[in-house]
Design an enzyme around this catalytic site. Sequence first.
Site: not given
Ligand code: OAD
Length: 245
Positions: A103, A120, A149, A190
């Site tokens: 995050n 990230h 800058c 995630t």
């Molecule tokens: P995603 O949006 O891909 O996934 C979010 C996950 O959180 C899903 O598996 C949901 O089921 C779960 N979820 C939703 N609500 C929840 C809750 N209350 N408690 C627990 N889990 C819950 O997000 P990330 O896996 O973080 O990159 O995505 C990875 C990267 O993709 C991010 O860091 C971002 C994005 O492109 C950058 O910003 C560089």
Amino acid sequence: MAFDGIRQAAAVLRGARRIAVLTGAGISAESGVPTFRGPDGLWRKFRAEDLATPEAFARDPVLVWEWYDWRRGIIAKVAPNPGHVVLARWETRFPNFTLITQNVDGLHALAGSRRLLELHGNIWKTRCPDEGRVAENRDVPLSPIPPRCASCGGLLRPHIVWFGEGLDQDILRQAFAACAQADVVLAVGTSALVHPAASLPLAAAESGATVIEINPDPTPLTPHADISLRGKAGEILPRLAAALD
Ligand code: OAD
């Protein structure tokens, strides 16, 4: 999600010497920060190619900054939730605890986490692409857009890893080391789709760690998880913390 799952996870954590936690957008969902791939996810409404790549920034830096400014406005209004708070407390409860996050919202730090690996980047930081200098900027709204800058006058960019870019090698090395040494790894909120972050719990599993997943939905990590706790991080983590005491 069975009550037994929480009890089992608590027993594993109680016996652990080294713990690593990987968080994703789901842990901030209950705070009101949009995830990327859920039903209201950012990548359902916006095209990453237009907003989160070096090419997009070169083409239209104002558009890219306006989008980050909008996200900063949302995040500025929200607070850490009980899930963030539990993880911040565990930093002192467990002698060897590493928190790794995908995050960029800064909510872990706001909840009190100090030893934090931000894979990230961070939405509250800017970087001068020419000089490499990283600076904090908490202005909401940002003005001017795009920011420049102070030293060289060039365009500043968000200190965020975009699609097609590599992660900070030092941070990534520390994250893999923490996972390789951990007895227990938790993957919280995630989708486990974005690598190399998603490889961290898998690498830990290969080194013999117990993998605990906290997510309302299954992910590609689920078949590799020893314990799957189905539910929201802001509810499961406090229950797990209570079961530890
Ligand atoms: P995603 O949006 O891909 O996934 C979010 C996950 O959180 C899903 O598996 C949901 O089921 C779960 N979820 C939703 N609500 C929840 C809750 N209350 N408690 C627990 N889990 C819950 O997000 P990330 O896996 O973080 O990159 O995505 C990875 C990267 O993709 C991010 O860091 C971002 C994005 O492109 C950058 O910003 C560089």
